[in-house]
Design a protein around this motif. Structure first.
Motif, PDB file in Angstrom:
ATOM      1  N   GLY A  38       2.538   1.271  -3.562  1.00 12.35           N
ATOM      2  CA  GLY A  38       1.682   1.031  -4.719  1.00 12.35           C
ATOM      3  C   GLY A  38       2.252  -0.065  -5.611  1.00 12.35           C
ATOM      4  O   GLY A  38       2.004  -0.087  -6.816  1.00 12.35           O
ATOM      5  N   GLY A  80       0.819  10.430   4.867  1.00 13.01           N
ATOM      6  CA  GLY A  80      -0.467   9.816   5.233  1.00 13.01           C
ATOM      7  C   GLY A  80      -0.946  10.202   6.624  1.00 13.01           C
ATOM      8  O   GLY A  80      -1.998   9.744   7.070  1.00 13.01           O
ATOM      9  N   PRO A 115      -3.373  -0.195  -4.979  1.00 17.29           N
ATOM     10  CA  PRO A 115      -3.564   1.253  -5.046  1.00 17.29           C
ATOM     11  C   PRO A 115      -2.717   1.903  -3.954  1.00 17.29           C
ATOM     12  O   PRO A 115      -2.732   1.421  -2.818  1.00 17.29           O
ATOM     13  CB  PRO A 115      -5.062   1.413  -4.733  1.00 17.29           C
ATOM     14  CG  PRO A 115      -5.422   0.204  -3.936  1.00 17.29           C
ATOM     15  CD  PRO A 115      -4.510  -0.903  -4.376  1.00 17.29           C
ATOM     16  N   GLN A 116      -1.965   2.939  -4.301  1.00 24.34           N
ATOM     17  CA  GLN A 116      -1.139   3.556  -3.263  1.00 24.34           C
ATOM     18  C   GLN A 116      -2.046   4.238  -2.232  1.00 24.34           C
ATOM     19  O   GLN A 116      -2.909   5.026  -2.604  1.00 24.34           O
ATOM     20  CB  GLN A 116      -0.174   4.568  -3.871  1.00 24.34           C
ATOM     21  CG  GLN A 116       0.906   4.963  -2.884  1.00 24.34           C
ATOM     22  CD  GLN A 116       2.028   5.760  -3.520  1.00 24.34           C
ATOM     23  OE1 GLN A 116       1.786   6.572  -4.408  1.00 24.34           O
ATOM     24  NE2 GLN A 116       3.248   5.532  -3.080  1.00 24.34           N
ATOM     25  N   ASP A 117      -1.875   3.863  -0.986  1.00 26.30           N
ATOM     26  CA  ASP A 117      -2.757   4.367   0.067  1.00 26.30           C
ATOM     27  C   ASP A 117      -1.941   4.455   1.369  1.00 26.30           C
ATOM     28  O   ASP A 117      -1.765   3.455   2.076  1.00 26.30           O
ATOM     29  CB  ASP A 117      -3.949   3.395   0.217  1.00 26.30           C
ATOM     30  CG  ASP A 117      -4.961   3.872   1.255  1.00 26.30           C
ATOM     31  OD1 ASP A 117      -4.612   4.727   2.098  1.00 26.30           O
ATOM     32  OD2 ASP A 117      -6.105   3.371   1.222  1.00 26.30           O
ATOM     33  N   HIS A 118      -1.439   5.646   1.638  1.00 27.89           N
ATOM     34  CA  HIS A 118      -0.544   5.800   2.789  1.00 27.89           C
ATOM     35  C   HIS A 118      -1.260   5.614   4.125  1.00 27.89           C
ATOM     36  O   HIS A 118      -0.672   5.114   5.073  1.00 27.89           O
ATOM     37  CB  HIS A 118       0.146   7.169   2.747  1.00 27.89           C
ATOM     38  CG  HIS A 118       1.153   7.268   1.634  1.00 27.89           C
ATOM     39  ND1 HIS A 118       2.238   6.426   1.547  1.00 27.89           N
ATOM     40  CD2 HIS A 118       1.220   8.084   0.559  1.00 27.89           C
ATOM     41  CE1 HIS A 118       2.949   6.725   0.471  1.00 27.89           C
ATOM     42  NE2 HIS A 118       2.341   7.724  -0.153  1.00 27.89           N
ATOM     43  N   GLN A 119      -2.531   6.028   4.153  1.00 31.12           N
ATOM     44  CA  GLN A 119      -3.260   5.862   5.419  1.00 31.12           C
ATOM     45  C   GLN A 119      -3.425   4.385   5.759  1.00 31.12           C
ATOM     46  O   GLN A 119      -3.211   3.949   6.883  1.00 31.12           O
ATOM     47  CB  GLN A 119      -4.616   6.555   5.345  1.00 31.12           C
ATOM     48  CG  GLN A 119      -4.483   8.040   5.618  1.00 31.12           C
ATOM     49  CD  GLN A 119      -5.753   8.816   5.379  1.00 31.12           C
ATOM     50  OE1 GLN A 119      -6.787   8.239   5.041  1.00 31.12           O
ATOM     51  NE2 GLN A 119      -5.659  10.112   5.534  1.00 31.12           N
ATOM     52  N   LYS A 120      -3.812   3.633   4.744  1.00 37.04           N
ATOM     53  CA  LYS A 120      -3.970   2.186   4.926  1.00 37.04           C
ATOM     54  C   LYS A 120      -2.609   1.572   5.305  1.00 37.04           C
ATOM     55  O   LYS A 120      -2.534   0.699   6.180  1.00 37.04           O
ATOM     56  CB  LYS A 120      -4.498   1.570   3.618  1.00 37.04           C
ATOM     57  CG  LYS A 120      -4.733   0.082   3.662  1.00 37.04           C
ATOM     58  CD  LYS A 120      -6.030  -0.265   4.352  1.00 37.04           C
ATOM     59  CE  LYS A 120      -6.190  -1.774   4.445  1.00 37.04           C
ATOM     60  NZ  LYS A 120      -7.215  -2.165   5.401  1.00 37.04           N
ATOM     61  N   ALA A 121      -1.560   2.040   4.635  1.00 41.48           N
ATOM     62  CA  ALA A 121      -0.213   1.524   4.928  1.00 41.48           C
ATOM     63  C   ALA A 121       0.145   1.771   6.394  1.00 41.48           C
ATOM     64  O   ALA A 121       0.600   0.858   7.093  1.00 41.48           O
ATOM     65  CB  ALA A 121       0.804   2.186   4.002  1.00 41.48           C
ATOM     66  N   TYR A 159       0.843  -1.211   0.000  1.00 44.95           N
ATOM     67  CA  TYR A 159       0.000   0.000   0.000  1.00 44.95           C
ATOM     68  C   TYR A 159       0.876   1.259   0.000  1.00 44.95           C
ATOM     69  O   TYR A 159       0.555   2.247  -0.649  1.00 44.95           O
ATOM     70  CB  TYR A 159      -0.939   0.018   1.218  1.00 44.95           C
ATOM     71  CG  TYR A 159      -2.144  -0.881   1.068  1.00 44.95           C
ATOM     72  CD1 TYR A 159      -3.159  -0.565   0.147  1.00 44.95           C
ATOM     73  CD2 TYR A 159      -2.286  -2.037   1.828  1.00 44.95           C
ATOM     74  CE1 TYR A 159      -4.273  -1.386  -0.002  1.00 44.95           C
ATOM     75  CE2 TYR A 159      -3.394  -2.868   1.683  1.00 44.95           C
ATOM     76  CZ  TYR A 159      -4.386  -2.537   0.768  1.00 44.95           C
ATOM     77  OH  TYR A 159      -5.478  -3.347   0.623  1.00 44.95           O
ATOM     78  N   SER A 173       6.721   7.783   8.694  1.00 44.04           N
ATOM     79  CA  SER A 173       5.522   8.474   8.222  1.00 44.04           C
ATOM     80  C   SER A 173       5.228   9.705   9.077  1.00 44.04           C
ATOM     81  O   SER A 173       4.921  10.773   8.552  1.00 44.04           O
ATOM     82  CB  SER A 173       4.308   7.539   8.254  1.00 44.04           C
ATOM     83  OG  SER A 173       4.464   6.513   7.303  1.00 44.04           O
ATOM     84  N   GLU A 175      -1.810   2.282   8.902  1.00 40.74           N
ATOM     85  CA  GLU A 175      -2.674   1.465   9.754  1.00 40.74           C
ATOM     86  C   GLU A 175      -2.086   0.047   9.886  1.00 40.74           C
ATOM     87  O   GLU A 175      -2.019  -0.526  10.973  1.00 40.74           O
ATOM     88  CB  GLU A 175      -4.033   1.419   9.066  1.00 40.74           C
ATOM     89  CG  GLU A 175      -5.195   0.860   9.832  1.00 40.74           C
ATOM     90  CD  GLU A 175      -6.400   0.722   8.884  1.00 40.74           C
ATOM     91  OE1 GLU A 175      -6.801  -0.429   8.638  1.00 40.74           O
ATOM     92  OE2 GLU A 175      -6.877   1.748   8.356  1.00 40.74           O
TER      93      GLU A 175
END
Ligand SMILES: [Zn+2]
Ligand SMILES: [Zn+2]
Ligand SMILES: [Zn+2]
Ligand SMILES: [Zn+2]
Length: 356
Positions: A217, A256, A222-228, A214, A250, A230
């Motif tokens: 990406g 994110g 899909p690149q998703d820093h918030q999910k990463a 995440y 981070s 978490e």
């Protein structure tokens, strides 16, 4: 080498950007040496200059870190002096009282010493040597510090060292099998599905790797820093110190999340206490930049003792500049080499030499 393994290791390489390179701890003694102190940050590609500082280090000022209040008697009440006190201060556990009333009366007097002792106890934990890495389930040697030198297999949910993967290839002459359980590798889609299922079951490494996909990406995520972030937190809580380190990065760089140095330090500390050398190095950088050069050097020494060459380089400069005693430096060097011996094997060397 199978595609799966290539993909996994590529991703691990990408995740290795996490080091806090724009905050290298100051080691110079006031004389600016651009060669040693100017570097390009690998994540933002800005030239970063390390601050210089006139502070000298001695071995004693670096390792003397375990003071205990001399006026504390654990058998008598700290308030009234009666013997047989058994009610401990529940914060520092170093003073005892007859009862809650004595404890309450003594609170204002004890507060300062208590706070100091609590901080000392935290530091004792923080600056402890790292335990060796977890062992490869095949050769039982601790994993190398470089995560690139291990692969994660979703068939059995285990990480295997590249030495063992290489040995299987040498012996069987075929790739595409898990070196641990001999299950043939599956398609990329299936591999991701299995990884997600492993994560749902609380597999630490699967959680950490998915966080990385995440974050970068990669593997069509899909690149998703918030999910990463978490998932980095979740992997940290499951015992992956590298997850805490990446979460610290981070927070430091506002990826994110909103940039927050206190939280960055908190997660770096959790990572360092979990045995992640990069986290400890990053922590050394934060401490150095905050002017806490002594603490910065202590972290570098712990990381070097755990076998981290980047930290050893800094410790070496510290020694050359008279910041660390000869004994202190030799002690670090010995521990560094010992750690490397523990992680070394012929098959691992051959795997590295083969460019695997
Ligand atoms: Zn008392
Ligand atoms: Zn106390
Ligand atoms: Zn192995
Ligand atoms: Zn397997």
């Amino acid at each position: 080498m199978s595609k799966d393994i290539d993909d996994v290791s590529n991703n691990i390489v990408k995740m290795g950007i996490s080091e806090d390179n724009n905050a290298v701890p100051p080691l110079s003694r006031g004389v600016e040496e651009k060669t040693a102190s100017e570097k390009e940050c690998t994540s933002c590609e800005q030239k970063v200059e390390h601050e210089t500082n006139g502070r000298h280090y001695s071995d004693t000022d670096i390792v003397s870190n375990s003071g205990v209040d001399s006026d504390i008697d654990v058998f008598t009440c700290a308030n009234c002096g009666k013997e047989g006190a058994s009610n401990s201060c529940n914060k520092c556990n170093t003073v005892k009282y007859c009862n809650a009333a004595c404890k309450k009366k003594h609170r204002s007097k004890h507060k300062k010493a208590c706070k100091r002792r609590v901080a000392e106890m935290y530091d004792e934990k923080l600056f402890k040597d790292h335990p060796p890495n977890e062992e490869c389930p095949i050769c039982f040697l601790p994993f190398p510090l470089d995560r690139d030198q291990q692969v994660f297999e979703t068939c059995c949910g285990k990480s295997i060292c590249m030495g063992c993967v290489y040995e299987m290839l040498e012996r069987n002459g075929k790739s595409g099998l898990c070196a641990f359980c001999r299950t043939p590798h599956c398609s990329d889609e299936e591999d991701i599905e299995k990884m997600k299922k492993l994560m749902d079951k609380g597999n630490t490494e699967a959680t950490y790797l998915l966080a990385g996909y995440y974050a970068t990406g990669s593997r069509d995520f899909p690149q998703d820093h918030q999910k990463a972030n978490e998932l980095y937190l979740k992997s940290g809580e499951l015992g992956c110190a590298g997850g805490y380190n990446n979460l610290g990065v981070s927070y430091r760089n506002g990826i994110g999340v909103e940039s927050d140095m206190k939280k960055a330090q908190h997660y770096y500390e959790l990572g360092a206490m979990g045995g992640n050398v990069e986290s400890r190095f990053n922590l050394a950088c934060l401490e150095g930049n905050a002017g806490n050069h002594n603490r910065g050097m202590m972290h570098l020494m712990v990381a070097a003792r755990a076998g981290y060459n980047k930290a050893l380089d800094k410790v070496k400069i510290g020694f050359q500049r008279g910041m660390i005693t000869k004994d202190g430096y030799e002690n670090v060097l010995r521990a560094y080499h010992e750690r490397h011996r523990e992680m070394k094997s012929d098959q691992r060397d051959r795997a590295v030499a083969s460019g695997m």
